[in-house]
Design an enzyme around this catalytic site. Sequence first.
Site, PDB file in Angstrom:
ATOM      1  N   ARG A 103       0.874  -1.185   0.000  1.00 41.73           N
ATOM      2  CA  ARG A 103       0.000   0.000   0.000  1.00 41.73           C
ATOM      3  C   ARG A 103       0.902   1.223   0.000  1.00 41.73           C
ATOM      4  O   ARG A 103       1.543   1.557   1.009  1.00 41.73           O
ATOM      5  CB  ARG A 103      -0.895  -0.046   1.238  1.00 41.73           C
ATOM      6  CG  ARG A 103      -1.881   1.086   1.355  1.00 41.73           C
ATOM      7  CD  ARG A 103      -3.233   0.734   0.754  1.00 41.73           C
ATOM      8  NE  ARG A 103      -4.171   1.822   1.031  1.00 41.73           N
ATOM      9  CZ  ARG A 103      -5.030   1.808   2.028  1.00 41.73           C
ATOM     10  NH1 ARG A 103      -5.102   0.767   2.844  1.00 41.73           N
ATOM     11  NH2 ARG A 103      -5.849   2.816   2.216  1.00 41.73           N
TER      12      ARG A 103
ATOM     13  N   HIS B 248      -3.220  10.661   8.126  1.00 40.58           N
ATOM     14  CA  HIS B 248      -4.337  10.966   9.027  1.00 40.58           C
ATOM     15  C   HIS B 248      -4.270  12.396   9.554  1.00 40.58           C
ATOM     16  O   HIS B 248      -5.276  12.928   9.987  1.00 40.58           O
ATOM     17  CB  HIS B 248      -4.385   9.974  10.186  1.00 40.58           C
ATOM     18  CG  HIS B 248      -4.840   8.605   9.748  1.00 40.58           C
ATOM     19  ND1 HIS B 248      -5.966   8.413   8.987  1.00 40.58           N
ATOM     20  CD2 HIS B 248      -4.319   7.381   9.950  1.00 40.58           C
ATOM     21  CE1 HIS B 248      -6.108   7.121   8.738  1.00 40.58           C
ATOM     22  NE2 HIS B 248      -5.120   6.480   9.298  1.00 40.58           N
TER      23      HIS B 248
ATOM     24  N   GLN C 194     -20.276   7.710   9.659  1.00 42.86           N
ATOM     25  CA  GLN C 194     -20.915   7.817  10.967  1.00 42.86           C
ATOM     26  C   GLN C 194     -20.895   6.526  11.778  1.00 42.86           C
ATOM     27  O   GLN C 194     -20.790   6.577  13.002  1.00 42.86           O
ATOM     28  CB  GLN C 194     -22.374   8.270  10.801  1.00 42.86           C
ATOM     29  CG  GLN C 194     -22.513   9.734  10.493  1.00 42.86           C
ATOM     30  CD  GLN C 194     -23.948  10.134  10.235  1.00 42.86           C
ATOM     31  OE1 GLN C 194     -24.281  10.575   9.149  1.00 42.86           O
ATOM     32  NE2 GLN C 194     -24.819   9.970  11.208  1.00 42.86           N
TER      33      GLN C 194
END
Length: 678
Positions: A222, A260, A347
């Site tokens: 990745r 992130h 969510q």
Amino acid sequence: MTAEPRHPLYPHLFAPLDLGFCTLPNRVLMGSMHTGLEDRARDFAKLAAYFSERAQGGVGLMVTGGFSPNIRGWLKPFSGTLSMRWQVRRHRQVTSAVHANDARLCLQILHAGRYGYHPLQVAPTALKAPINPFSPKALTTRGVERQIAAFVRAAQLAREAGYDGVEVMGSEGYLLNQFTAPRTNRRADAWGGDATNRMRFAVEIVRQIREACGPDFILIYRLSMIDLVDGGLTWDEVVQQARAVEAAGASLINTGVGWHESRVPTIATSVPRAAFSDITARLRPHVALPLVATNRINTPDVAERILAGGDVDMVSMARPFLADPQWVAKARTSRADEINTCIACNQACLDHVFQNRRATCLVNPRACHETELVYTKSDTPRRIAVVGAGVAGLACATVAAQRGHRVTLFEASGAIGGQFNLARRIPGKEEFNETLRYYSRRIELDGVDLRLNAHADAAALRGFDAVVLATGVLPRAANFPGHDDPRVLRYDDVLAGRVEVGPRVAIVGAGGIGYDVAEYLAHSGVSPALDAASWRREWGVDPGYRDVRGGLIEPESPPAARRIWLLQRTQGRPGARLGKTTGWIHRASLKSRGVIALGGVQYLGLDTAGFHLSINGESQTLDVDHVVVCAGQESNNPLETSLRAAGYAVHVIGGADVAVELDAKRAIAQGSRLAACL
Ligand code: FAD
Ligand code: NAP
Ligand code: SF4
């Protein structure tokens, strides 16, 4: 053996992919996603059921959530780790379940490095991540070698556990990425300095895993194609890394996008579909390995379009398989209109993971609960009335009908969807249309008797074995002096386009709907979610991306359609209760459009001079054309008392049940759970 005929709609999606030692049946990779079922042995049976259902759905290749190769690499204390032989047995439950369905599964090896939420974390250099309170220890040279050995050991154990391969997590700002980028690697030894030295750690891991696990083991790397942080890689360094991992023995290169800690959203619903696939495609001339595109790919049409471009060999989707485990099977049988599409809301998946809760899915509450929420056929089909076709009523009606009940769904308005019809109008929430398309189709398929423009009352509900009240919510009125002035508007009237809104607006209430109404009023022209070029300008993603580290440029503030004040009475920063992983995106989007968000506001009243406020004790008058009230909701449940008194068997779900903190996640889950046991 005769070759399968080309698929009429998705010829590229359903072309097999030959990896040399094995052939994948299609071009879909189910990407790695942490579910919260990886961390405890007792959850592995549930993890096996989760993967088994997706394997049955026909995905060519799947990747598990991240498992750390040692405790230094933990995401959080005691998170899933594969470092000891005794751990292998529990993984066999998962791999056997997948193989029983003729699918393939790779284990993702993820070393969190400085993103580990614990004090044992290590990194190339002792630099704290801005999103983590813990500071890492810099690895010694011996420590670096130990981490490489741990990766290799994890891969060997994965092979023993029956996995078809591993994915080495080299992106998203985790340890390997921390080595490759000068942002986080300031080492002066053989593992730092120029690009070759910085990527040596990643390349060694790939090389040694290939050597240890043999040639017939899938090895996905990745690769962070665009770091989206200052001090990230340049494009040329990405190319260099791709070539190096290819030479070291990788079988596939999967795409990672952004760290992130990046200021650019990468997977939220407001990110355009396939926003980053072109970056993966740019790697085509440089490597021969199959390339996998990822991020915001959620429908077969989008996947086919990317693959048809010819530069990308597979598409990776993760959340779409939470939303619908049958995604591949439905596309293959040309039933794309039956897919329950991931709306990228985060969510119930990512937000849950960040709150240490088990992941699930807003549109599919069975996700990660496959053994616990089961929609079996009913032995005693009954006549059921569902009142209200908001998402609570839709979920309940369709699941009940799927179980064999005869369901009549009453909807007072001319369309299904309830509040979702307002949500889908918000720029950046266009995906919400997909949920309504899905339910429309389910109503047809499950034979729900839908009655539109049918305001149900006690008389209409006579004769049913059970009545489900899903009559939703009504906007709460504000009560400041002047609240009945014609310049005070309800949010539903604004979003439905029933009223004109002037160029200067105050919004009362800064909850989820206040933020959405601000987005709606601040935007003009095409939603950036539908226009990748303007979205990139707005978030400062370099369209040329070559020499600029991390692919970042200065963001361009988009023009604001109005002057907007977004107000709340509670002290402190508005928007603090928005979604864990998406709230910052809403706050940044409004800030860039010049919206002023204020907390600690007292509403003194609206008169001819303007909207009078006291803000933390200081008076201020806003010269506004309109005040839009987004002050929460109240339950709309006028039928329950009289129906119960008359002896009806009544159930109440969604907003009709509890309006406080209602969202679609609760509404759909409550409707589905009730229907599962009716
Ligand atoms: P409702 O959606 O209110 O549906 C009730 C339905 O019942 C209506 O269609 C109504 O016409 C019908 N009805 C009422 N009385 C009768 C009767 N007597 N006979 C027949 N029919 C009747 N939630 C999220 O989770 N994420 C989001 O991002 C999100 N964004 C939102 C954005 C906006 C702008 C808005 C307004 C809401 C948003 N929500 C979001 C909230 C979410 O849409 C609601 O929580 C959810 O739709 C509530 O569903 P419900 O079925 O309980 O009620
Ligand atoms: P909410 O989040 O509860 O916010 C209501 C707002 O109104 C608060 O800012 C509150 O702040 C204010 N308020 C409450 N009573 C008031 C009164 N009497 N007068 C003036 N202001 C008042 O509700 P919502 O915005 O209506 O959203 C409803 C639900 O939809 C939420 O629970 C949310 O989960 C969901 N939703 C989610 C998203 C999402 O992106 N995930 C988006 C939209 C909606 P003060 O009390 O501080 O003034
Ligand atoms: Fe997609 Fe939302 Fe479901 Fe997550 S919760 S899988 S983002 S629809």
